[in-house]
Motif scaffolding. Structure first.
Motif, short mmCIF file in Angstrom:
data_model
loop_
_atom_site.label_atom_id
_atom_site.label_comp_id
_atom_site.label_asym_id
_atom_site.label_seq_id
_atom_site.Cartn_x
_atom_site.Cartn_y
_atom_site.Cartn_z
N ALA A 15 0.83 -1.22 0.00
CA ALA A 15 0.00 0.00 0.00
C ALA A 15 0.86 1.26 0.00
O ALA A 15 0.49 2.27 -0.60
CB ALA A 15 -0.95 0.00 1.20
N GLN A 16 2.00 1.21 0.67
CA GLN A 16 2.87 2.38 0.76
C GLN A 16 3.68 2.60 -0.52
O GLN A 16 4.38 3.62 -0.62
CB GLN A 16 3.80 2.24 1.96
CG GLN A 16 3.09 2.36 3.29
CD GLN A 16 4.00 2.08 4.48
OE1 GLN A 16 4.87 1.21 4.42
NE2 GLN A 16 3.80 2.81 5.56
N GLN A 17 3.60 1.68 -1.47
CA GLN A 17 4.35 1.84 -2.71
C GLN A 17 3.66 2.78 -3.69
O GLN A 17 4.27 3.24 -4.65
CB GLN A 17 4.54 0.47 -3.40
CG GLN A 17 5.26 -0.56 -2.56
CD GLN A 17 6.58 -0.05 -2.03
OE1 GLN A 17 7.47 0.32 -2.80
NE2 GLN A 17 6.72 0.00 -0.72
N THR A 18 2.40 3.05 -3.47
CA THR A 18 1.63 3.88 -4.40
C THR A 18 1.58 5.33 -3.94
O THR A 18 1.20 5.62 -2.80
CB THR A 18 0.20 3.34 -4.53
OG1 THR A 18 0.24 1.98 -4.96
CG2 THR A 18 -0.59 4.16 -5.55
N HIS A 19 1.96 6.24 -4.83
CA HIS A 19 1.84 7.66 -4.56
C HIS A 19 0.61 8.18 -5.32
O HIS A 19 0.55 8.09 -6.54
CB HIS A 19 3.08 8.42 -5.01
CG HIS A 19 3.04 9.88 -4.66
ND1 HIS A 19 3.40 10.35 -3.42
CD2 HIS A 19 2.65 10.96 -5.39
CE1 HIS A 19 3.25 11.67 -3.39
NE2 HIS A 19 2.79 12.06 -4.57
N ARG A 20 -0.33 8.70 -4.59
CA ARG A 20 -1.58 9.15 -5.22
C ARG A 20 -1.42 10.59 -5.73
O ARG A 20 -1.80 11.55 -5.06
CB ARG A 20 -2.74 9.05 -4.23
CG ARG A 20 -3.06 7.61 -3.83
CD ARG A 20 -4.18 7.58 -2.80
NE ARG A 20 -4.46 6.23 -2.35
CZ ARG A 20 -5.61 5.58 -2.56
NH1 ARG A 20 -6.59 6.16 -3.23
NH2 ARG A 20 -5.78 4.36 -2.10
N TYR A 21 -0.85 10.69 -6.92
CA TYR A 21 -0.78 12.01 -7.55
C TYR A 21 -2.20 12.56 -7.74
O TYR A 21 -3.17 11.79 -7.83
CB TYR A 21 -0.10 11.90 -8.92
CG TYR A 21 1.39 11.69 -8.85
CD1 TYR A 21 2.26 12.74 -8.56
CD2 TYR A 21 1.94 10.44 -9.10
CE1 TYR A 21 3.62 12.54 -8.49
CE2 TYR A 21 3.31 10.22 -9.04
CZ TYR A 21 4.15 11.28 -8.74
OH TYR A 21 5.49 11.08 -8.68
N VAL A 22 -2.32 13.88 -7.81
CA VAL A 22 -3.63 14.48 -8.03
C VAL A 22 -4.27 13.88 -9.27
O VAL A 22 -5.42 13.47 -9.26
CB VAL A 22 -3.52 16.02 -8.16
CG1 VAL A 22 -4.87 16.62 -8.53
CG2 VAL A 22 -3.01 16.61 -6.85
N ARG A 23 -3.47 13.81 -10.35
CA ARG A 23 -3.91 13.09 -11.55
C ARG A 23 -3.18 11.76 -11.55
O ARG A 23 -1.97 11.72 -11.67
CB ARG A 23 -3.57 13.87 -12.82
CG ARG A 23 -3.95 13.15 -14.10
CD ARG A 23 -3.31 13.83 -15.29
NE ARG A 23 -3.59 13.18 -16.55
CZ ARG A 23 -3.01 12.04 -16.97
NH1 ARG A 23 -2.12 11.44 -16.23
NH2 ARG A 23 -3.33 11.52 -18.13
N HIS A 100 -9.00 11.54 -10.44
CA HIS A 100 -8.34 12.15 -9.27
C HIS A 100 -7.78 11.04 -8.38
O HIS A 100 -8.41 9.99 -8.19
CB HIS A 100 -9.35 13.00 -8.49
CG HIS A 100 -8.71 13.93 -7.50
ND1 HIS A 100 -8.25 13.50 -6.27
CD2 HIS A 100 -8.43 15.26 -7.57
CE1 HIS A 100 -7.73 14.51 -5.61
NE2 HIS A 100 -7.83 15.60 -6.37
N GLY A 101 -6.59 11.29 -7.81
CA GLY A 101 -5.97 10.29 -6.96
C GLY A 101 -6.84 9.84 -5.80
O GLY A 101 -6.78 8.68 -5.38
N GLY A 102 -7.65 10.73 -5.29
CA GLY A 102 -8.53 10.38 -4.19
C GLY A 102 -9.63 9.43 -4.57
O GLY A 102 -10.29 8.84 -3.70
N GLU A 103 -9.86 9.27 -5.89
CA GLU A 103 -10.91 8.38 -6.37
C GLU A 103 -10.40 6.95 -6.62
O GLU A 103 -11.19 6.06 -6.93
CB GLU A 103 -11.52 8.93 -7.66
CG GLU A 103 -12.17 10.29 -7.48
CD GLU A 103 -12.61 10.90 -8.81
OE1 GLU A 103 -12.30 10.31 -9.85
OE2 GLU A 103 -13.23 11.97 -8.79
#
Length: 201
Positions: A15-23, A100-103
């Motif tokens: 889970a910590q390997q993913t960076h949720r960029y805005v896009r 969006h990264g939050g999605e």
């Protein structure tokens, strides 16, 4: 950044390997990786991924001195609780599949990505241009890479170093076979001597 980082052994969660960029976009790639293991929570059962042939997974080295992997097989590796397509655009469009990264929503599986080579990013003029020429991939020479996937359990968790060594030996064996095959092909190829008649003709 790759050239300035220390070589070490690192541990984290998928889970910590993913960076949720805005896009959402490709992320979490690890250049110059010698091996990666994915395990259960106790670290007793898992899967080992070992590069057998590769030069770090970045821009292919033009000379041995430029090799990121310092003579050892290494590739680019990344893993996520997402499908890689979640970070990409719809086919033949510039429209992101997830806007969006939050999605982003984690999947019930783990995706592993193994790259033999990867071009550098742009950004020298606020993302308007391609990467500089020496950071691009070309088709001037082939890119050869290989890796092995080895499952392991609680009984052989302490044998991981020997599994890695076994993979290294397999890589050396394959390299020798390729060398012998290339040499045999060279020796069996017909040759033609250059003569004065050739120059005159």
């Amino acid at each position: 950044r790759c050239g300035s980082m220390q070589l070490g052994e690192w541990s984290s969660t998928v889970a910590q390997q993913t960076h949720r960029y805005v896009r959402p976009q490709e992320n979490g790639n690890k250049l110059d990786t010698r091996w990666m293991s994915l395990t259960d929570g106790a670290g007793k059962v898992g899967t080992l991924i070992v590069p057998l042939l590769g030069d770090g997974g970045g821009i292919p080295a033009r000379t041995p001195a430029q090799s990121y992997s310092r003579g050892l097989p290494a590739l680019s590796l990344q893993c996520h609780h997402f499908d890689l397509e979640d970070f990409d655009c719809e086919e033949n469009t510039n429209v992101p599949r997830v806007r969006h990264g939050g999605e982003l929503r984690e999947r019930l599986f783990t995706t592993i990505c193994v790259d033999g080579a990867q071009a550098g990013i742009g950004g020298v003029d606020s993302w308007g241009s391609l990467p500089l020429m020496h950071y691009r991939l070309t088709l001037k020479s082939p890119i050869r890479w290989a890796f092995a996937i080895q499952p392991f359990g609680a009984r052989n968790i302490n044998k991981l170093p020997s599994l890695l060594e076994k993979s290294r030996k397999e890589q050396e064996k394959k390299q020798m076979e390729l060398h012998r095959s290339a040499e045999a092909t060279r020796l069996s190829s017909p040759t033609r001597e250059f003569s004065p008649e050739d120059a005159a003709g």
